[in-house]
Design a protein around this motif. Sequence first.
Motif, PDB file in Angstrom:
ATOM      1  N   LEU A 217      13.543  35.972  -0.890  1.00  0.00           N
ATOM      2  CA  LEU A 217      14.775  35.225  -1.314  1.00  0.00           C
ATOM      3  C   LEU A 217      14.889  33.953  -0.066  1.00  0.00           C
ATOM      4  O   LEU A 217      15.298  32.844  -0.595  1.00  0.00           O
ATOM      5  N   ALA A 218      14.590  34.189   1.082  1.00  0.00           N
ATOM      6  CA  ALA A 218      14.616  33.135   1.942  1.00  0.00           C
ATOM      7  C   ALA A 218      13.566  31.979   1.563  1.00  0.00           C
ATOM      8  O   ALA A 218      13.860  30.906   1.483  1.00  0.00           O
ATOM      9  N   ALA A 219      12.317  32.405   0.919  1.00  0.00           N
ATOM     10  CA  ALA A 219      11.262  31.561   0.308  1.00  0.00           C
ATOM     11  C   ALA A 219      11.817  30.753  -0.741  1.00  0.00           C
ATOM     12  O   ALA A 219      11.697  29.455  -0.754  1.00  0.00           O
ATOM     13  N   VAL A 220      12.466  31.390  -1.739  1.00  0.00           N
ATOM     14  CA  VAL A 220      13.014  30.623  -2.924  1.00  0.00           C
ATOM     15  C   VAL A 220      14.187  29.485  -2.528  1.00  0.00           C
ATOM     16  O   VAL A 220      14.302  28.452  -2.706  1.00  0.00           O
ATOM     17  N   GLY A 226      13.588  21.971  -0.400  1.00  0.00           N
ATOM     18  CA  GLY A 226      12.510  20.931  -0.263  1.00  0.00           C
ATOM     19  C   GLY A 226      11.904  21.365   1.458  1.00  0.00           C
ATOM     20  O   GLY A 226      11.245  20.684   1.994  1.00  0.00           O
ATOM     21  N   ARG A 227      12.208  22.733   1.810  1.00  0.00           N
ATOM     22  CA  ARG A 227      11.538  23.087   3.301  1.00  0.00           C
ATOM     23  C   ARG A 227      10.557  24.017   3.009  1.00  0.00           C
ATOM     24  O   ARG A 227      10.177  24.819   1.942  1.00  0.00           O
ATOM     25  N   PRO A 228       9.713  24.283   4.175  1.00  0.00           N
ATOM     26  CA  PRO A 228       8.398  25.062   4.022  1.00  0.00           C
ATOM     27  C   PRO A 228       8.800  26.365   3.473  1.00  0.00           C
ATOM     28  O   PRO A 228       9.946  27.175   3.881  1.00  0.00           O
ATOM     29  N   ALA A 233       7.252  33.755   1.835  1.00  0.00           N
ATOM     30  CA  ALA A 233       6.268  34.474   0.677  1.00  0.00           C
ATOM     31  C   ALA A 233       5.495  35.310   1.215  1.00  0.00           C
ATOM     32  O   ALA A 233       5.271  36.471   0.499  1.00  0.00           O
ATOM     33  N   VAL A 234       4.755  34.914   2.134  1.00  0.00           N
ATOM     34  CA  VAL A 234       3.462  35.953   2.705  1.00  0.00           C
ATOM     35  C   VAL A 234       4.233  36.924   3.159  1.00  0.00           C
ATOM     36  O   VAL A 234       3.641  38.130   3.009  1.00  0.00           O
ATOM     37  N   LEU A 235       5.228  36.789   4.186  1.00  0.00           N
ATOM     38  CA  LEU A 235       6.008  38.012   4.771  1.00  0.00           C
ATOM     39  C   LEU A 235       6.560  38.875   3.494  1.00  0.00           C
ATOM     40  O   LEU A 235       6.544  40.278   3.507  1.00  0.00           O
TER      41      LEU A 235
END
Length: 267
Positions: A217-220, A226-228, A233-235
Amino acid sequence: MTTRERTPASTALWRAAEAVRLGRREMSATLPPAASIFATLPKGVLQIVFFTVLGGVVAGQDHRQFAFVGGLVLALTTTNTVNVINVPFGDKYFSTFWRIRHGDVPVAVVLYARAVPYLAVGFGLFLAEAAIAAAVLGMTDVALRLLPWLPVFALMACGYALLGIAAATATIAKRADVLAPNILGYLTMLCAGAFLPPGRVGWIDAIGSVLPVRHGLAAVRAGLDGRPWLTEAVLELVICLASAALGLLAVAVQTRRAARHGHDDFA
């Protein structure tokens, strides 16, 4: 050389495919298409709409996108993906685990292969729920921006499903097989960061960091802003693999226990 070592890869794949087909037939019996359309789908839509509206009321209109994405994740996991626990439940209640345990295909392969149709149908329902809820809320533009992130949503669904299967399988002998996945669902709702932004409550952040969904969810959200996002996603992928490993361990423990006691009734 054992029989499994001599089994050609094509035969092993065919057996796994047959297990998937069996899972589809099981799912049709336990979750008929009519139930999915007239019960699960409206529930998911209402869940997304409710949490999005609540987020707007509590934190203002600027919070609606945050709440909408969180509502999507919870609808995907706690409403749709949770049905995969019917797989270990079925083996317990219909006393079929001994047949799987004595087959040529590894128990874990049969277990996970039968869960595939539940995941596929759950994800299809999720897509329909997301489209309907976005139209109702007037947030179709946000939904379209989320399309490139569907693989991350799928990863979150897989991680949650694998951990749910592991929890149900590990506790099935303790008659807590229904309680454990429900606790997992509530922990996910509380600790995933769906509505409570990270950094507010330390112990919630700590629990969420080792559970599926939170990092995905943090990755999405990072991607939308527009942030890294790759690290998160790897985590999420690492936690998904760890959940699979826990499931393998739970299957091994139950198989060993059944062989030691000479029965598979999990009493």
